[in-house]
Write a protein that holds these residues in place. Structure first.
Motif, PDB file in Angstrom:
ATOM      1  N   LEU A  58       3.843  -7.506  -5.504  1.00 24.16           N
ATOM      2  CA  LEU A  58       4.095  -6.059  -5.520  1.00 24.16           C
ATOM      3  C   LEU A  58       2.892  -5.293  -4.975  1.00 24.16           C
ATOM      4  CD1 LEU A  58       5.960  -5.722  -8.922  1.00 24.16           C
ATOM      5  CD2 LEU A  58       6.934  -5.479  -6.630  1.00 24.16           C
ATOM      6  N   TYR A  59       1.685  -5.750  -5.297  1.00 25.20           N
ATOM      7  CA  TYR A  59       0.484  -5.110  -4.775  1.00 25.20           C
ATOM      8  C   TYR A  59       0.422  -5.256  -3.254  1.00 25.20           C
ATOM      9  CZ  TYR A  59      -4.400  -3.838  -4.159  1.00 25.20           C
ATOM     10  OH  TYR A  59      -5.561  -3.233  -3.747  1.00 25.20           O
ATOM     11  N   MET A  60       0.737  -6.449  -2.756  1.00 21.26           N
ATOM     12  CA  MET A  60       0.731  -6.661  -1.304  1.00 21.26           C
ATOM     13  C   MET A  60       1.803  -5.817  -0.623  1.00 21.26           C
ATOM     14  SD  MET A  60      -0.292 -10.667  -0.657  1.00 21.26           S
ATOM     15  CE  MET A  60       1.262 -11.317  -1.172  1.00 21.26           C
ATOM     16  N   ALA A  61       2.956  -5.678  -1.251  1.00 20.98           N
ATOM     17  CA  ALA A  61       4.027  -4.857  -0.667  1.00 20.98           C
ATOM     18  C   ALA A  61       3.596  -3.394  -0.596  1.00 20.98           C
ATOM     19  CB  ALA A  61       5.302  -4.986  -1.490  1.00 20.98           C
ATOM     20  N   MET A  62       2.868  -2.930  -1.604  1.00 25.02           N
ATOM     21  CA  MET A  62       2.452  -1.529  -1.662  1.00 25.02           C
ATOM     22  C   MET A  62       1.318  -1.238  -0.679  1.00 25.02           C
ATOM     23  SD  MET A  62       0.978   0.642  -4.873  1.00 25.02           S
ATOM     24  CE  MET A  62      -0.472  -0.358  -5.013  1.00 25.02           C
ATOM     25  N   THR A  63       0.394  -2.159  -0.538  1.00 22.01           N
ATOM     26  CA  THR A  63      -0.806  -1.899   0.265  1.00 22.01           C
ATOM     27  C   THR A  63      -0.694  -2.374   1.702  1.00 22.01           C
ATOM     28  OG1 THR A  63      -1.808  -3.978  -0.454  1.00 22.01           O
ATOM     29  CG2 THR A  63      -2.328  -1.983  -1.743  1.00 22.01           C
ATOM     30  N   GLY A  64       0.389  -3.022   2.050  1.00 23.20           N
ATOM     31  CA  GLY A  64       0.537  -3.512   3.413  1.00 23.20           C
ATOM     32  C   GLY A  64      -0.028  -4.902   3.613  1.00 23.20           C
ATOM     33  N   GLY A  65      -0.365  -5.588   2.531  1.00 20.06           N
ATOM     34  CA  GLY A  65      -0.842  -6.974   2.638  1.00 20.06           C
ATOM     35  C   GLY A  65       0.231  -7.870   3.240  1.00 20.06           C
ATOM     36  N   THR A  66       1.462  -7.562   2.946  1.00 23.18           N
ATOM     37  CA  THR A  66       2.623  -8.185   3.613  1.00 23.18           C
ATOM     38  C   THR A  66       3.631  -7.065   3.847  1.00 23.18           C
ATOM     39  OG1 THR A  66       3.773  -8.668   1.534  1.00 23.18           O
ATOM     40  CG2 THR A  66       2.377 -10.407   2.431  1.00 23.18           C
ATOM     41  N   ASP A  67       4.525  -7.317   4.758  1.00 23.87           N
ATOM     42  CA  ASP A  67       5.595  -6.356   4.976  1.00 23.87           C
ATOM     43  C   ASP A  67       6.507  -6.420   3.752  1.00 23.87           C
ATOM     44  OD1 ASP A  67       7.320  -4.567   6.061  1.00 23.87           O
ATOM     45  OD2 ASP A  67       8.033  -5.868   7.676  1.00 23.87           O
ATOM     46  N   TRP A  68       6.836  -5.285   3.165  1.00 22.12           N
ATOM     47  CA  TRP A  68       7.593  -5.290   1.912  1.00 22.12           C
ATOM     48  C   TRP A  68       8.995  -5.843   2.068  1.00 22.12           C
ATOM     49  CZ3 TRP A  68      11.921  -2.262   1.832  1.00 22.12           C
ATOM     50  CH2 TRP A  68      11.963  -1.147   2.659  1.00 22.12           C
ATOM     51  N   VAL A  69       9.454  -6.028   3.286  1.00 22.69           N
ATOM     52  CA  VAL A  69      10.787  -6.606   3.481  1.00 22.69           C
ATOM     53  C   VAL A  69      10.832  -8.055   2.979  1.00 22.69           C
ATOM     54  CG1 VAL A  69      10.535  -7.503   5.848  1.00 22.69           C
ATOM     55  CG2 VAL A  69      12.731  -6.595   5.098  1.00 22.69           C
ATOM     56  N   VAL A  70       9.688  -8.745   2.960  1.00 19.18           N
ATOM     57  CA  VAL A  70       9.641 -10.122   2.448  1.00 19.18           C
ATOM     58  C   VAL A  70      10.025 -10.133   0.972  1.00 19.18           C
ATOM     59  CG1 VAL A  70       8.095 -12.079   1.992  1.00 19.18           C
ATOM     60  CG2 VAL A  70       7.896 -10.803   4.133  1.00 19.18           C
ATOM     61  N   GLN A  71       9.426  -9.239   0.207  1.00 13.96           N
ATOM     62  CA  GLN A  71       9.756  -9.167  -1.216  1.00 13.96           C
ATOM     63  C   GLN A  71      11.180  -8.646  -1.413  1.00 13.96           C
ATOM     64  OE1 GLN A  71       6.939  -7.976   0.138  1.00 13.96           O
ATOM     65  NE2 GLN A  71       5.281  -9.044  -0.888  1.00 13.96           N
ATOM     66  N   TYR A  72      11.595  -7.761  -0.542  1.00 11.26           N
ATOM     67  CA  TYR A  72      12.952  -7.225  -0.647  1.00 11.26           C
ATOM     68  C   TYR A  72      13.981  -8.318  -0.409  1.00 11.26           C
ATOM     69  CZ  TYR A  72      16.807  -3.892  -0.159  1.00 11.26           C
ATOM     70  OH  TYR A  72      17.984  -3.201  -0.321  1.00 11.26           O
ATOM     71  N   GLU A  73      13.719  -9.198   0.532  1.00 13.79           N
ATOM     72  CA  GLU A  73      14.635 -10.328   0.782  1.00 13.79           C
ATOM     73  C   GLU A  73      14.706 -11.242  -0.430  1.00 13.79           C
ATOM     74  OE1 GLU A  73      13.200 -12.082   4.403  1.00 13.79           O
ATOM     75  OE2 GLU A  73      14.201 -10.588   5.659  1.00 13.79           O
ATOM     76  N   ALA A  74      13.584 -11.418  -1.126  1.00 18.47           N
ATOM     77  CA  ALA A  74      13.591 -12.247  -2.338  1.00 18.47           C
ATOM     78  C   ALA A  74      14.460 -11.622  -3.414  1.00 18.47           C
ATOM     79  CB  ALA A  74      12.161 -12.435  -2.848  1.00 18.47           C
ATOM     80  N   VAL A  75      14.447 -10.305  -3.493  1.00  9.54           N
ATOM     81  CA  VAL A  75      15.223  -9.581  -4.506  1.00  9.54           C
ATOM     82  C   VAL A  75      16.720  -9.731  -4.263  1.00  9.54           C
ATOM     83  CG1 VAL A  75      15.685  -7.253  -5.413  1.00  9.54           C
ATOM     84  CG2 VAL A  75      13.356  -7.966  -4.986  1.00  9.54           C
ATOM     85  N   PHE A  76      17.139 -10.079  -3.048  1.00 12.51           N
ATOM     86  CA  PHE A  76      18.561 -10.229  -2.749  1.00 12.51           C
ATOM     87  C   PHE A  76      19.234 -11.315  -3.574  1.00 12.51           C
ATOM     88  CE2 PHE A  76      18.134  -7.536   0.988  1.00 12.51           C
ATOM     89  CZ  PHE A  76      19.363  -6.896   0.957  1.00 12.51           C
ATOM     90  N   SER A  77      18.453 -12.229  -4.149  1.00 16.87           N
ATOM     91  CA  SER A  77      19.040 -13.251  -5.032  1.00 16.87           C
ATOM     92  C   SER A  77      19.341 -12.698  -6.421  1.00 16.87           C
ATOM     93  CB  SER A  77      18.077 -14.440  -5.161  1.00 16.87           C
ATOM     94  OG  SER A  77      17.824 -15.014  -3.903  1.00 16.87           O
ATOM     95  N   LEU A  78      18.873 -11.499  -6.684  1.00 14.43           N
ATOM     96  CA  LEU A  78      19.089 -10.860  -7.993  1.00 14.43           C
ATOM     97  C   LEU A  78      20.271  -9.896  -7.911  1.00 14.43           C
ATOM     98  CD1 LEU A  78      15.366 -10.024  -8.879  1.00 14.43           C
ATOM     99  CD2 LEU A  78      16.755 -11.910  -9.767  1.00 14.43           C
ATOM    100  N   PRO A  79      20.787  -9.440  -9.064  1.00 12.46           N
ATOM    101  CA  PRO A  79      21.873  -8.452  -9.043  1.00 12.46           C
ATOM    102  C   PRO A  79      21.461  -7.188  -8.278  1.00 12.46           C
ATOM    103  CG  PRO A  79      21.643  -9.383 -11.230  1.00 12.46           C
ATOM    104  CD  PRO A  79      20.495  -9.914 -10.415  1.00 12.46           C
ATOM    105  N   VAL A  80      22.446  -6.466  -7.774  1.00  9.42           N
ATOM    106  CA  VAL A  80      22.228  -5.332  -6.882  1.00  9.42           C
ATOM    107  C   VAL A  80      21.362  -4.220  -7.494  1.00  9.42           C
ATOM    108  CG1 VAL A  80      24.308  -4.022  -7.455  1.00  9.42           C
ATOM    109  CG2 VAL A  80      23.386  -3.941  -5.139  1.00  9.42           C
ATOM    110  N   ILE A  81      21.367  -4.073  -8.794  1.00 13.12           N
ATOM    111  CA  ILE A  81      20.538  -3.041  -9.433  1.00 13.12           C
ATOM    112  C   ILE A  81      19.062  -3.239  -9.110  1.00 13.12           C
ATOM    113  CG2 ILE A  81      20.322  -4.270 -11.634  1.00 13.12           C
ATOM    114  CD1 ILE A  81      20.650  -0.499 -11.349  1.00 13.12           C
TER     115      ILE A  81
END
Length: 163
Positions: A58-81
């Protein structure tokens, strides 16, 4: 410094809250060993499988350490909420928190410049006061008879003095 401590506290609270949220959701979704070992869930386990990893991601997603789409793709395995929760996190952290941090530093810079200006004015007043004392001392030296007035003769005598 006080403002910086508050910013760090809010940042830590926000990171901790969302890290617990996504780690808990990952634990609930992957409730069996088979699900955790499933290659389709590898990104989710890698990204939000442990609390410390969730905080770092989450820190990397916020600060630009990684593109936040990487973490967003991981969240796709979770319920839509959780998709929406991640977008709320990104929106809040990038726009709201970044603006608050910027405004705190700008406010501190403004206060600092105001203090510098007040210090400059104070120095100028001290210089003016010293100048006035010097002038008074010169006039006191010119008033030889001490009557509080400078006669033409006292003025001319002072002007002839080579000091």
């Amino acid at each position: 410094i006080k403002s910086l401590v508050w910013v760090i506290a809010v940042l830590a609270l926000m990171l901790g809250l969302f890290a617990v949220l996504f780690t808990s959701a990952t634990g609930s979704e992957l409730d069996s060993l088979e699900k955790r070992r499933d290659p389709r869930n590898a990104l989710l386990v890698k990204t939000f499988g442990t609390l410390d990893r969730s905080v770092v991601e989450l820190y990397m997603a916020m600060t630009g350490g990684t593109d936040w789409v990487v973490q967003y793709e991981a969240v796709f395995s979770l319920p839509v909420i959780y998709h929406g929760m991640f977008l709320i996190y990104i929106t809040f952290s990038i726009y709201a928190l970044a603006n608050v941090i910027t405004s705190i530093f700008l406010e501190n810079a403004r206060r600092s410049s105001k203090t510098d200006r007040e210090h400059l004015i104070q120095e100028e007043l001290q210089s003016k006061n010293q100048y006035m004392r010097d002038i008074e001392m010169i006039f006191a030296e010119m008033d030889v008879d001490g009557n509080g007035l400078i006669s033409r003769q006292e003025f001319e005598d002072t002007m002839m003095d080579e000091r």
